[in-house]
Design a protein around this motif. Structure first.
Motif, PDB file in Angstrom:
ATOM      1  N   GLY A 185      82.584  30.608  -3.902  1.00  0.00           N
ATOM      2  CA  GLY A 185      81.664  31.095  -3.030  1.00  0.00           C
ATOM      3  C   GLY A 185      81.553  32.843  -2.968  1.00  0.00           C
ATOM      4  N   PHE A 186      81.972  33.414  -4.365  1.00  0.00           N
ATOM      5  CA  PHE A 186      81.867  34.607  -4.582  1.00  0.00           C
ATOM      6  C   PHE A 186      80.333  35.052  -4.509  1.00  0.00           C
ATOM      7  N   GLY A 187      80.146  36.239  -3.646  1.00  0.00           N
ATOM      8  CA  GLY A 187      78.530  36.565  -3.422  1.00  0.00           C
ATOM      9  C   GLY A 187      77.621  35.895  -2.548  1.00  0.00           C
ATOM     10  N   CYS A 188      77.963  34.889  -2.045  1.00  0.00           N
ATOM     11  CA  CYS A 188      77.382  34.119  -1.086  1.00  0.00           C
ATOM     12  C   CYS A 188      77.255  34.360   0.306  1.00  0.00           C
ATOM     13  N   GLY A 189      78.201  35.323   0.661  1.00  0.00           N
ATOM     14  CA  GLY A 189      78.207  35.725   2.257  1.00  0.00           C
ATOM     15  C   GLY A 189      78.573  34.583   2.805  1.00  0.00           C
ATOM     16  N   LYS A 190      77.980  34.453   4.025  1.00  0.00           N
ATOM     17  CA  LYS A 190      78.384  33.499   4.922  1.00  0.00           C
ATOM     18  C   LYS A 190      76.889  32.573   5.346  1.00  0.00           C
ATOM     19  N   LYS A 191      75.846  33.066   4.709  1.00  0.00           N
ATOM     20  CA  LYS A 191      74.648  32.308   5.033  1.00  0.00           C
ATOM     21  C   LYS A 191      74.585  30.849   5.067  1.00  0.00           C
ATOM     22  N   GLY A 192      75.242  30.078   4.139  1.00  0.00           N
ATOM     23  CA  GLY A 192      75.123  28.938   3.910  1.00  0.00           C
ATOM     24  C   GLY A 192      76.408  28.014   4.363  1.00  0.00           C
ATOM     25  N   GLU A 193      77.311  28.751   4.827  1.00  0.00           N
ATOM     26  CA  GLU A 193      78.766  28.438   5.134  1.00  0.00           C
ATOM     27  C   GLU A 193      78.491  27.395   6.476  1.00  0.00           C
ATOM     28  N   GLU A 194      79.186  26.317   6.195  1.00  0.00           N
ATOM     29  CA  GLU A 194      79.224  25.422   7.557  1.00  0.00           C
ATOM     30  C   GLU A 194      80.235  25.962   8.523  1.00  0.00           C
ATOM     31  N   ARG A 195      79.936  25.858   9.553  1.00  0.00           N
ATOM     32  CA  ARG A 195      80.388  26.223  10.774  1.00  0.00           C
ATOM     33  C   ARG A 195      81.230  25.359  11.634  1.00  0.00           C
ATOM     34  N   THR A 196      82.543  25.650  11.917  1.00  0.00           N
ATOM     35  CA  THR A 196      82.952  24.655  13.250  1.00  0.00           C
ATOM     36  C   THR A 196      82.527  24.794  14.522  1.00  0.00           C
ATOM     37  N   THR A 197      82.006  23.941  15.224  1.00  0.00           N
ATOM     38  CA  THR A 197      81.726  24.169  16.363  1.00  0.00           C
ATOM     39  C   THR A 197      82.876  24.052  17.443  1.00  0.00           C
ATOM     40  N   ILE A 198      82.671  25.121  18.473  1.00  0.00           N
ATOM     41  CA  ILE A 198      83.929  25.035  19.365  1.00  0.00           C
ATOM     42  C   ILE A 198      83.221  25.136  20.716  1.00  0.00           C
ATOM     43  N   THR A 199      83.405  24.258  21.538  1.00  0.00           N
ATOM     44  CA  THR A 199      82.634  23.968  22.811  1.00  0.00           C
ATOM     45  C   THR A 199      83.440  24.859  24.001  1.00  0.00           C
ATOM     46  N   ILE A 200      82.787  25.741  24.845  1.00  0.00           N
ATOM     47  CA  ILE A 200      83.273  26.277  25.943  1.00  0.00           C
ATOM     48  C   ILE A 200      82.033  25.762  27.085  1.00  0.00           C
ATOM     49  N   GLY A 201      82.898  25.334  28.225  1.00  0.00           N
ATOM     50  CA  GLY A 201      82.117  24.901  29.220  1.00  0.00           C
ATOM     51  C   GLY A 201      82.231  26.080  30.555  1.00  0.00           C
ATOM     52  N   CYS A 202      81.006  25.857  31.410  1.00  0.00           N
ATOM     53  CA  CYS A 202      80.921  26.653  32.488  1.00  0.00           C
ATOM     54  C   CYS A 202      80.592  25.705  33.542  1.00  0.00           C
ATOM     55  N   MET A 203      81.258  26.203  34.902  1.00  0.00           N
ATOM     56  CA  MET A 203      81.085  25.323  36.183  1.00  0.00           C
ATOM     57  C   MET A 203      80.213  26.374  37.076  1.00  0.00           C
ATOM     58  N   ALA A 204      79.008  26.480  37.483  1.00  0.00           N
ATOM     59  CA  ALA A 204      78.347  27.233  38.302  1.00  0.00           C
ATOM     60  C   ALA A 204      77.178  26.667  39.359  1.00  0.00           C
ATOM     61  N   ASP A 205      76.891  27.275  40.320  1.00  0.00           N
ATOM     62  CA  ASP A 205      76.021  26.726  41.060  1.00  0.00           C
ATOM     63  C   ASP A 205      74.743  27.552  40.704  1.00  0.00           C
ATOM     64  N   LEU A 206      73.758  26.522  40.322  1.00  0.00           N
ATOM     65  CA  LEU A 206      72.537  26.719  39.672  1.00  0.00           C
ATOM     66  C   LEU A 206      71.482  26.503  40.682  1.00  0.00           C
ATOM     67  N   THR A 207      71.656  25.805  41.565  1.00  0.00           N
ATOM     68  CA  THR A 207      70.587  25.208  42.444  1.00  0.00           C
ATOM     69  C   THR A 207      71.036  25.065  44.017  1.00  0.00           C
ATOM     70  N   GLY A 208      72.141  25.586  44.233  1.00  0.00           N
ATOM     71  CA  GLY A 208      72.685  25.492  45.976  1.00  0.00           C
ATOM     72  C   GLY A 208      72.461  26.663  46.501  1.00  0.00           C
ATOM     73  N   VAL A 209      73.384  26.921  47.577  1.00  0.00           N
ATOM     74  CA  VAL A 209      73.127  28.068  48.494  1.00  0.00           C
ATOM     75  C   VAL A 209      73.405  29.345  47.823  1.00  0.00           C
TER      76      VAL A 209
END
Length: 415
Positions: free
Chosen positions: A22-46
């Motif tokens: 991968g010399f000289g390629c940078g990270k452009k084509g590198e496959e990334r590992t997906t990490i999921t973060i969740g959030c709980m929030a009031d989007l439509t309530g009082v």
């Protein structure tokens, strides 16, 4: 070997090296590992007017990390569950986020974190909450607060008021609070009462009036608190209280906001009551303001995100109208993403899980370059509250502006 043949041979060698290492390629084509973060929030309530901007900055921060490749090899998947300010939706929301792969869940409301505490311990899923009560983090477990208990900055701010804001030739100032029965406001009621009892020559506590959640008529609270000099009323409910207070012809009290709660619904508040109602307000915050972005890389990041993701590159004429965005990003949302970065650096993206995040969190300090001009706050194996200082803010109603007063007040653990 001819010159041409040498060039061809060298080119082939470079191609082999690139393909292999991968010399000289940078990270452009590198496959990334997906990490999921969740959030709980009031989007439509009082409480959505105050909380929706927090969910927006949560999603935007993940996008910024991905766009800037701030965690090499990682793509952050940020997902939000709408609680609708309904306690019955907390556990189903947690299950839904976990089912989507979330190893970390950011929680805006302290009472939601209370419900999820036992689940976090059992599933080794870290809960990062904006606030909470002592019972949530004692004994220390899998819930981390990005602030501290509301009582501690309340003590600090009352001490500052007694020394710098109030003229005692006018007598002893009276304190009151009007809000809904959130955990943070219950804590503030106890704190104001305790401080006034410990310092009867400095303050008189009139009453803490906590009306049912969703109440928009605060006239009864106004009648009881009409003679107060400082009143705390968390947003968005604070907008309704001050509406009724001003409509009754009262103008004496200053807004007292020990933990920056009012800032989360500032546009809603000022649209209803005008900036004049905030003149002389005394606020404690866990972050710096838009006006301080030249002094804070973190606030500058929030500004860049807002322009790129929310305004289409168009400058904002009034930073204060977007204070909820900046305040949430710089005092709450920045922390879980910063911990994620450090966790991945320690174990690698492929090995990341809830345990890795927990291990990074208990060592976390706000000591990176992004935290310039912030004091060092942090967690430990026995400490689950982050903030040890509160930033003193002053408001200039005529200029419709906030400004850090240049002072971080150490929180106080007792009155």
């Amino acid at each position: 070997m001819s010159s041409l043949l040498k060039k061809v041979t060298m080119a082939l060698l470079i191609l082999v090296l690139v393909a292999t290492f991968g010399f000289g390629c940078g990270k452009k084509g590198e496959e990334r590992t997906t990490i999921t973060i969740g959030c709980m929030a009031d989007l439509t309530g009082v409480a959505s007017s105050a909380i929706k901007p927090i969910a927006e900055v949560f999603v935007d921060t993940a996008r910024y990390y991905n766009d800037q490749d701030l965690i090499p090899g990682v793509k952050i998947n940020a997902i939000v569950y709408d609680t609708h300010f309904d306690a019955a939706r907390i556990v189903p929301g947690y299950d839904w986020l976990r089912g989507k792969g979330a190893e970390v869940i950011v929680v805006v409301m302290a009472q939601d974190a209370e419900v999820l505490k036992s689940f976090a311990e059992r599933n080794k899923c870290v809960i990062v909450s904006s606030s909470g009560s002592p019972g949530l983090v004692e004994p220390p477990g899998w819930v981390f607060l990005t602030s501290t208990f509301s009582r501690y900055p309340t003590f600090a701010l009352l001490k500052w008021i007694s020394e710098h804001d109030w003229d005692y030739s006018n007598g002893i100032p009276k304190l009151g609070i009007a809000s809904w029965p959130t955990l943070t406001d219950l804590d503030k009621v106890d704190a104001m009462k305790a401080y006034a009892q410990a310092h009867p020559d400095k303050f008189e506590f009139v009453d803490g009036i906590l009306l049912p959640t969703g109440t928009m008529d605060f006239q009864s609270a106004v009648r009881k608190l009409k003679d107060c000099d400082y009143i705390s009323s968390q947003s968005p409910q604070g907008a309704y209280f001050w509406r009724d207070y001003l409509a009754a012809g009262y103008h004496k009290a200053k807004v007292l906001d020990p933990d920056g709660s009012m800032s989360s619904a500032l546009p809603f508040f000022t649209a209803m009551n005008g900036w004049g109602s905030l003149d002389g307000a005394v606020w404690g915050m866990s972050c710096l303001s838009w006006a301080d972005r030249d002094e804070s890389p973190l606030v500058q990041r929030m500004y860049d995100m807002l322009l790129e993701y929310r305004t289409g590159g168009k400058d904002i004429s009034n930073y204060a109208d977007n204070q909820a965005y900046e305040g949430a990003g710089a005092s709450f949302v920045a922390v879980p993403f910063d911990i994620l970065d450090r966790a991945v650096n320690e174990v690698g993206a492929q090995n990341f899980n809830g345990q890795a995040y927990y291990d990074a969190a208990i060592k976390y300090k706000t000591d990176g370059p992004i935290w310039e001009n912030y004091p060092v706050n942090g967690y430990s194996e026995t400490k689950r509250t982050l903030m040890d200082y509160t930033a003193l803010w002053r408001i200039n109603a005529a200029e419709k502006s906030f400004k850090w007063a240049g002072e971080w007040l150490p929180i106080m653990l007792a009155p």
